[in-house]
Design an enzyme around this catalytic site. Structure first.
Site, PDB file in Angstrom:
ATOM      1  N   LYS A  32       0.802  -8.325   3.767  1.00  0.00           N
ATOM      2  CA  LYS A  32      -0.355  -7.745   3.077  1.00  0.00           C
ATOM      3  C   LYS A  32      -1.450  -8.763   2.754  1.00  0.00           C
ATOM      4  O   LYS A  32      -2.625  -8.408   2.658  1.00  0.00           O
ATOM      5  CB  LYS A  32       0.104  -7.065   1.785  1.00  0.00           C
ATOM      6  CG  LYS A  32       1.004  -5.850   1.983  1.00  0.00           C
ATOM      7  CD  LYS A  32       0.264  -4.698   2.593  1.00  0.00           C
ATOM      8  CE  LYS A  32       1.090  -3.420   2.591  1.00  0.00           C
ATOM      9  NZ  LYS A  32       0.370  -2.277   3.207  1.00  0.00           N
TER      10      LYS A  32
ATOM     11  N   GLU B  82      -4.682   0.049  -4.544  1.00  0.00           N
ATOM     12  CA  GLU B  82      -3.512   0.882  -4.786  1.00  0.00           C
ATOM     13  C   GLU B  82      -2.289   0.109  -4.284  1.00  0.00           C
ATOM     14  O   GLU B  82      -2.402  -0.776  -3.448  1.00  0.00           O
ATOM     15  CB  GLU B  82      -3.637   2.219  -4.043  1.00  0.00           C
ATOM     16  CG  GLU B  82      -3.154   2.223  -2.595  1.00  0.00           C
ATOM     17  CD  GLU B  82      -3.899   1.283  -1.650  1.00  0.00           C
ATOM     18  OE1 GLU B  82      -3.272   0.821  -0.665  1.00  0.00           O
ATOM     19  OE2 GLU B  82      -5.100   1.003  -1.892  1.00  0.00           O
TER      20      GLU B  82
ATOM     21  N   SER C 119       8.267  -7.582   8.047  1.00  0.00           N
ATOM     22  CA  SER C 119       6.991  -7.444   7.339  1.00  0.00           C
ATOM     23  C   SER C 119       7.013  -7.956   5.911  1.00  0.00           C
ATOM     24  O   SER C 119       5.965  -8.231   5.336  1.00  0.00           O
ATOM     25  CB  SER C 119       6.555  -5.981   7.341  1.00  0.00           C
ATOM     26  OG  SER C 119       7.573  -5.161   6.780  1.00  0.00           O
TER      27      SER C 119
END
Length: 471
Positions: free
Chosen positions: A164, A186, A453
């Site tokens: 991210k 969010e 991830s």
């Protein structure tokens, strides 16, 4: 879906419809609906501008099936085939246009790219390794000694522990250039919230993160991390108090404070240009993978595997290889308690076409077009929609999408920990679980790259509850 609703879904002048509800009804009621775009380059009163019209084809099977090369991704309207677009209030149209303009100007700006690449290298820790998972590969070796070779793209080794941060850093730099000092985001699993709070601390920006109350409970460690980093974490109690509801609240905030606020959306979802922008900021994952594969074995991966919720980590890996049709692209969704139940988040497997959070895509919805609340053990996959480009890749057959259950993901979570000494995120565990079904079908020596991830520190408390004293 009635015909007038269908028409409004594809006419670009009608893209300002509700950003938080699905289309009335579902696409299965009108299987003959075909979207046809025409660039009418005439010298008439419209000055040659492109127009879009919607028709109902009487014999859809006689139409040529579009191929990948027939499409821009996205086109000038922000569409991937019929998916995507800008279904937002008028208040946000100027902000989205300004964001797209800033992104396109920075994409080829040497100074911006140098600053971004420097931060990715020295602050985030890129490039991340392409790690040969030797013991995991041995586990899937057949009795005759044959089997695939499994590699992990180690996005879990990034600063903050997930992919991210790639997007968060780049969008924070864009926000600075747009003169916006207040950032909202969010988050579901908390990894995007932590990444956003991290970059806001790094650049001295105000930060507000919306998070579902249920997700705050199961991801309490990340809530603490965000607050430690200086962010305000606002709990969302509406709906199921998960990612969908947090996204809706963030959009409401943005509508109210659009002049001073930039929304760092965390996935390849939402209105254009976010699906394109977030994909491109994560495309470094696939670019590194291509280069590293060439260095390690002198070729390309044969199969790419990634978990899919909104779909950012998967698109970051896939994008570089979409045009390499000899490379399989496999996305793995959350089947929750099973796709035969109403407790899952397998949007591409079980969903219908509709509009949510500003874009047309596949959604989990009932016959009245109302959102069906999703379920997953993984907070990051607990979302009833998916990025529009994933919907597009599914429909044209370029990518394959499957799903695994909570129990299967939990088994994979434990398996990688024991075999490789890597504790994966529950999101990543869904991709790992699919290897159980995939590997027996692969030829000897097939090279599989799975996007690791995120790391699983954030999920340990949740997993303890599910395993009930096993350890």
């Amino acid at each position: 879906m009635n015909v007038s609703s269908a028409s409004s879904c594809v006419r670009m002048n009608a893209l300002r419809s509700s950003s938080s509800s699905s289309i009335n009804g579902n696409a299965s009621q009108f299987p003959l609906l075909k979207v046809i775009r025409e660039e009418e380059r005439t010298r008439g009163s419209r000055g040659g501008s492109g127009q879009v019209r919607c028709t109902l084809a009487a014999e859809p099977e006689t139409l040529r099936t579009p191929e990948l090369k027939d499409y821009e991704r996205p086109d000038s309207f922000g569409r991937f085939g019929i998916f995507g677009g800008k279904y937002v209030p008028e208040t946000l149209m100027a902000a989205l246009a300004n964001l797209e303009e800033a992104y396109r100007s920075m994409a080829n700006n040497a100074e911006f790219q140098a600053e971004l690449n420097g931060i990715l290298k020295d602050y985030v820790g890129r490039e991340t390794p392409l790690y040969f998972a030797e013991r995991l590969s041995e586990y899937y070796r057949r009795p005759d000694g044959t089997g695939p070779l499994i590699y992990l793209k180690r996005e879990d080794l990034n600063h903050t522990g997930a992919h991210k941060i790639n997007n968060a850093v780049a969008q924070a730099l864009l926000a600075k250039r747009l003169g916006k000092r207040r950032i909202i985001a969010e988050t579901g699993a908390g990894q995007h919230g932590v990444a956003t709070a991290t970059v806001c601390a790094r650049f001295g920006l105000d930060c507000v993160v919306y998070m579902g109350a249920q997700d705050m409970e199961r991801q309490s460690l990340n809530v603490f991390r965000m607050r430690l980093l200086g962010a305000e974490v606002r709990p969302v109690h509406s709906g199921t108090a998960t990612l969908k509801d947090a996204t809706s609240e963030a959009i409401r905030d943005w509508v109210t404070n659009v002049e001073t606020t930039h929304y760092i959306l965390g996935s390849v979802a939402g209105p254009h240009p976010y699906p394109m922008l977030v994909r491109d900021f994560h495309a470094v994952i696939g670019k590194e993978t291509r280069r590293q594969a060439l260095e390690k074995w002198g070729g390309k991966p044969d199969v790419l595997v990634a978990c899919v919720g909104g779909g950012s980590n998967a698109m970051g890996l896939f994008h570089e290889f979409v045009d390499d049709e000899d490379v399989r692209l496999i996305g793995v969704e959350a089947a929750g308690f099973g796709i035969g139940t109403n407790k899952h988040a397998a949007t591409l497997t079980m969903g219908q076409v509709g509009v949510l959070h500003g874009a047309m895509s596949y959604l989990l919805q009932d016959d009245d077009g109302q959102i069906i609340e999703p379920h997953s053990i993984s907070a990051g996959l607990d979302y009833p929609g998916v990025g529009p480009e994933h919907s597009f890749l599914k429909d044209i057959g370029r990518a394959e999408y499957f799903s695994v259950t909570d129990d299967e993901a939990l088994e994979a979570f434990q398996q990688l920990s024991k075999l490789e000494g890597i504790i994966p995120a529950l999101e990543t565990s869904h991709a790992l679980a699919f290897l159980e079904k995939l590997c027996p079908t692969l030829e000897h020596g097939t090279r599989v790259v799975l996007n690791c991830s995120g790391r699983g520190d954030k999920d340990v408390n949740s997993v303890i509850k599910y395993l009930k004293g096993k350890y």
